[in-house]
Design an enzyme around this catalytic site. Structure first.
Site, PDB file in Angstrom:
ATOM      1  N   SER A  67       0.991  -1.126  -0.116  1.00  0.00           N
ATOM      2  CA  SER A  67       0.287   0.129   0.349  1.00  0.00           C
ATOM      3  C   SER A  67       1.372   1.169  -0.051  1.00  0.00           C
ATOM      4  CB  SER A  67      -1.000  -0.150   0.948  1.00  0.00           C
ATOM      5  OG  SER A  67      -1.617  -0.998   1.302  1.00  0.00           O
ATOM      6  N   PHE A  91      -9.284 -11.794   1.406  1.00  0.00           N
ATOM      7  CA  PHE A  91      -7.975 -12.472   1.557  1.00  0.00           C
ATOM      8  C   PHE A  91      -8.708 -13.199   3.265  1.00  0.00           C
ATOM      9  CE2 PHE A  91      -5.995  -9.762  -1.010  1.00  0.00           C
ATOM     10  CZ  PHE A  91      -5.887 -11.303  -1.498  1.00  0.00           C
ATOM     11  N   ALA A  92      -9.797 -13.451   3.852  1.00  0.00           N
ATOM     12  CA  ALA A  92     -10.659 -14.554   4.977  1.00  0.00           C
ATOM     13  C   ALA A  92      -9.313 -15.158   5.099  1.00  0.00           C
ATOM     14  CB  ALA A  92     -11.952 -14.604   4.420  1.00  0.00           C
ATOM     15  N   TYR A 101     -10.500   2.691   6.323  1.00  0.00           N
ATOM     16  CA  TYR A 101      -9.589   2.069   4.931  1.00  0.00           C
ATOM     17  C   TYR A 101     -10.334   0.863   3.794  1.00  0.00           C
ATOM     18  CZ  TYR A 101      -4.554   1.233   2.918  1.00  0.00           C
ATOM     19  OH  TYR A 101      -3.326   1.145   2.648  1.00  0.00           O
ATOM     20  N   SER A 102      -9.593   1.225   3.073  1.00  0.00           N
ATOM     21  CA  SER A 102     -10.575   0.116   1.664  1.00  0.00           C
ATOM     22  C   SER A 102      -9.690   0.847   0.523  1.00  0.00           C
ATOM     23  CB  SER A 102     -11.894   0.493   1.722  1.00  0.00           C
ATOM     24  OG  SER A 102     -12.922   0.010   0.401  1.00  0.00           O
ATOM     25  N   ARG A 119      -0.075   9.120   5.346  1.00  0.00           N
ATOM     26  CA  ARG A 119      -0.283   8.902   6.655  1.00  0.00           C
ATOM     27  C   ARG A 119       0.873   9.432   7.727  1.00  0.00           C
ATOM     28  NH1 ARG A 119      -3.373   4.031   7.935  1.00  0.00           N
ATOM     29  NH2 ARG A 119      -3.082   2.524   6.862  1.00  0.00           N
ATOM     30  N   GLY A 179       2.721  -0.434   4.405  1.00  0.00           N
ATOM     31  CA  GLY A 179       2.529  -1.419   2.976  1.00  0.00           C
ATOM     32  C   GLY A 179       2.523  -2.880   3.607  1.00  0.00           C
ATOM     33  N   ASN A 232       0.787 -11.563   7.309  1.00  0.00           N
ATOM     34  CA  ASN A 232       0.262 -12.294   8.200  1.00  0.00           C
ATOM     35  C   ASN A 232       1.251 -12.881   9.193  1.00  0.00           C
ATOM     36  OD1 ASN A 232      -2.377 -13.542   7.571  1.00  0.00           O
ATOM     37  ND2 ASN A 232      -1.726 -15.527   7.584  1.00  0.00           N
TER      38      ASN A 232
END
Length: 402
Positions: free
Chosen positions: A97, A155-156, A194-195, A320, A335, A362
């Site tokens: 990101s 990405f569940a 955030y999206s 940010r 990111g 993750n």
């Protein structure tokens, strides 16, 4: 292995860039310490942060600080688990990101060129795309549109979700459609949420207004002017060009092996997260941005109109702000993309910048630990009794950084 090196960049180039700088308007009431007041970076503390990240599951970690012509490099661990090659501070990687700042820069340049208005409805430029004419370009760039983040569904399940899209190629409109299947999170402008959908819309705006692919806009407007030699937008190709750190996705099931996620289209993100870069290039990028080299002072001031997110973080337009324990504010982006976490931030004047990366994702412990790199880079050695490298408590998410 940990290495820390210090070097000098070319003085002539630094002088030439400083002559081109456009001063940016400060945001009223904004907490930040002037660059001159900053203590020297704590490279020992930075090395400790990277060691902790590797102990917690990252194969490798790297950091680079550029401070008014002086460069510090710190590394730990491996770039490639197969060959055992040590990670280098010069390795390329997927920046996730942090891409969002690139997209915001392009759109703000288009505002400077009077081809876009921040407070105009998105549907003025992309008729019928969104179900609400009240959603403006500013709402999209500040994550206040209320558009649902489709990546929450994709990405569940981290590994299964990734494997389902690793080689897939989406269109921007397909991604927007995924979002619009779900209710919006809030009314336009009502709240920060955030999206990734927002910066998919940003990509559509870039392509509509320039008549060229996003790749071309990044290349002509950012990469070439700043001479970013390690920065690429290769979508839908799956490979990272040149020497790079391989990325490893941590499975949801404890004890399961890491998944090599290096090769992927990143088509699920595109203008929200598909850029490839290096620590050197990101330091140059944020330094130049905050010095006013990429847009007018008025547009940079718009970018720095922040909405509070937490007690220590705020969000502007693709940018940010984080307030550190020493009171210094730094500006940039986080990111996350499968296999990589990145923090890329700089001081308000762009004089000191840090990029830190680990080649895993993750893993909330690693993400939170890496935030300590900001403290070491900008606050210096902690005072006796202070805790260094304290985590942020941020939620891990594969699409974006917290």
């Amino acid at each position: 292995m940990v290495s820390a090196t210090v070097g000098r960049t070319a003085a002539l180039g630094a002088v030439a860039l400083s002559l081109l700088a456009v001063p940016a308007r400060a945001v009223a009431g904004e907490p930040h310490a002037p660059a001159a007041a900053l203590p020297a970076p704590d490279t020992a503390g930075l090395a400790a942060v990277l060691r902790s990240a590797v102990r917690q599951g990252a194969p490798g970690a790297l950091a680079r600080i550029d401070d008014h012509g002086r460069t510090y490099r710190v590394t730990r661990g491996v770039a490639d688990r197969g060959t055992g090659r040590a990670v280098s501070a010069d390795d390329r990687f997927r920046i996730g990101s942090v891409t969002k700042t690139f997209s915001a820069v392009v759109l703000l340049q288009l505002v400077d060129e009077h081809r876009l208005a921040l407070d105009a409805p998105v549907n003025r430029y992309l008729p019928g795309l969104l179900p609400d004419d009240r959603i403006t370009v500013r709402h999209v760039l500040s994550h206040r549109s209320g558009l649902y983040d489709y990546t929450d569904d994709l990405f569940a399940d981290s590994v299964a979700g990734f494997e389902a899209v690793r080689k897939k190629v989406f269109t921007y409109r397909q991604l927007v459609t995924l979002s619009l299947r779900k209710p919006r999170t809030n009314a336009p402008g009502a709240a920060y949420a955030y999206s990734n959908t927002n910066f998919v819309v940003a990509g559509l705006l870039i392509e509509k207004l320039t008549g060229k692919p996003v790749r071309t806009a990044y290349q002509r407007r950012v990469i070439e002017p700043l001479k970013l030699r390690d920065t690429f937008y290769v979508h839908p190709d799956t490979a990272i060009p040149g020497r790079h750190a391989r990325g490893y996705l941590t499975p949801d099931r404890a004890g399961a092996p890491l998944v090599d996620a290096t090769a992927q289209t990143v088509s699920w993100a595109q203008s929200a997260g598909a850029v490839i870069s290096s620590a050197r290039d990101l330091d140059v990028f944020y330094g130049a941005l905050l010095k006013g080299k990429l847009m007018s002072a008025a547009r940079l001031a718009e970018m720095e109109r922040f909405t509070k997110v937490t007690g220590t973080t705020a969000y502007g337009l693709g940018l940010r702000r984080r307030v550190l324990s020493c009171g210094t504010s730094v500006y940039g982006h986080t990111g996350a993309v499968q296999g990589y976490y990145t923090y890329a931030f700089a001081t308000k004047d762009g004089g000191r910048s840090l990029t830190a990366m680990v080649n895993t994702s993750n893993n909330a412990k690693v993400l939170n630990t890496l935030a300590g790199a900001l403290e070491s880079a900008f606050c210096g050695k902690p005072k006796p009794g202070a805790r260094a490298g304290k985590g942020t408590g941020a939620r891990t998410r594969e699409a974006t950084g917290a």
